[in-house]
Write a protein that holds these residues in place. Structure first.
Motif, PDB file in Angstrom:
ATOM      1  N   GLU A   2      36.310  19.589  46.226  1.00 60.18           N
ATOM      2  CA  GLU A   2      35.668  20.514  45.294  1.00 60.18           C
ATOM      3  C   GLU A   2      35.341  19.801  43.990  1.00 60.18           C
ATOM      4  O   GLU A   2      36.169  19.106  43.414  1.00 60.18           O
ATOM      5  CB  GLU A   2      36.623  21.667  45.009  1.00 60.18           C
ATOM      6  N   ALA A   6      31.827  23.137  40.536  1.00 57.48           N
ATOM      7  CA  ALA A   6      31.939  24.260  41.468  1.00 57.48           C
ATOM      8  C   ALA A   6      33.144  25.122  41.116  1.00 57.48           C
ATOM      9  O   ALA A   6      33.081  26.349  41.162  1.00 57.48           O
ATOM     10  CB  ALA A   6      32.046  23.748  42.902  1.00 57.48           C
ATOM     11  N   ARG A  10      32.880  29.072  40.000  1.00 59.40           N
ATOM     12  CA  ARG A  10      33.628  30.119  40.714  1.00 59.40           C
ATOM     13  C   ARG A  10      34.522  30.876  39.728  1.00 59.40           C
ATOM     14  O   ARG A  10      34.604  32.093  39.770  1.00 59.40           O
ATOM     15  CB  ARG A  10      34.455  29.517  41.836  1.00 59.40           C
ATOM     16  N   LEU A  55      27.257  29.083  45.046  1.00 62.36           N
ATOM     17  CA  LEU A  55      28.659  29.085  45.460  1.00 62.36           C
ATOM     18  C   LEU A  55      28.797  29.354  46.955  1.00 62.36           C
ATOM     19  O   LEU A  55      29.631  28.737  47.625  1.00 62.36           O
ATOM     20  CB  LEU A  55      29.462  30.101  44.652  1.00 62.36           C
ATOM     21  N   GLN A  58      27.864  26.243  48.818  1.00 62.50           N
ATOM     22  CA  GLN A  58      28.901  25.210  48.705  1.00 62.50           C
ATOM     23  C   GLN A  58      30.189  25.603  49.444  1.00 62.50           C
ATOM     24  O   GLN A  58      31.144  24.841  49.457  1.00 62.50           O
ATOM     25  CB  GLN A  58      29.246  24.975  47.234  1.00 62.50           C
ATOM     26  N   ARG A  60      32.162  27.992  48.514  1.00 63.31           N
ATOM     27  CA  ARG A  60      33.135  28.410  47.490  1.00 63.31           C
ATOM     28  C   ARG A  60      33.198  29.922  47.354  1.00 63.31           C
ATOM     29  O   ARG A  60      34.006  30.441  46.607  1.00 63.31           O
ATOM     30  CB  ARG A  60      32.777  27.790  46.140  1.00 63.31           C
TER      31      ARG A  60
END
Length: 128
Positions: A2, A6, A10, A55, A58, A60
């Protein structure tokens, strides 16, 4: 692995949802403590919501929460406009159906992402 970016993005989304999900009295106290107006709750969400697609891409954020996030965005956007100024008062936080529905959806997203919705509200720094 991560990236810090990111993780930060988040956190912004989770913090905005945490404020939005809080009971109206807790929201009002948070606004008072930080000396900001009610629309700051919506502005913080709007800023963070703009990061949601990235997000998800990714990994996430689960894609299953996007419908609820989009619902919150529609509700808050629909509350905007000059004729709706009474929906942005502190009293409206506890009486307005839009705030209640946005709160319900924010709680659902937090439960889906974190397993719970009740969290300590974030501290913010207001630059004046």
């Amino acid at each position: 692995m991560e990236t810090p970016d990111a993780s930060f993005r988040r956190r912004l989304l989770i913090e905005s949802l945490t404020v939005l999900a809080a009971d109206a009295q807790i929201q009002a106290a948070w606004l008072d403590r930080h000396g900001v107006v009610t629309d700051e709750i919506a502005l913080d969400f709007d800023h963070a919501f703009g990061l949601a697609d990235e997000l998800v891409a990714q990994g996430r954020l689960t894609s299953g929460v996007m419908a609820d996030l989009e619902g919150i965005d529609v509700i808050l956007s629909g509350m905007s406009g000059g004729e709706n100024h009474d929906r942005w008062t502190r009293d409206a936080l506890s009486t307005d159906e839009g705030w209640a529905e946005a709160r319900r959806l924010a709680r659902r997203v937090l439960v889906a992402e974190l397993g719970e919705w009740e969290r300590s509200l974030p501290e913010i720094t207001v630059v004046r």
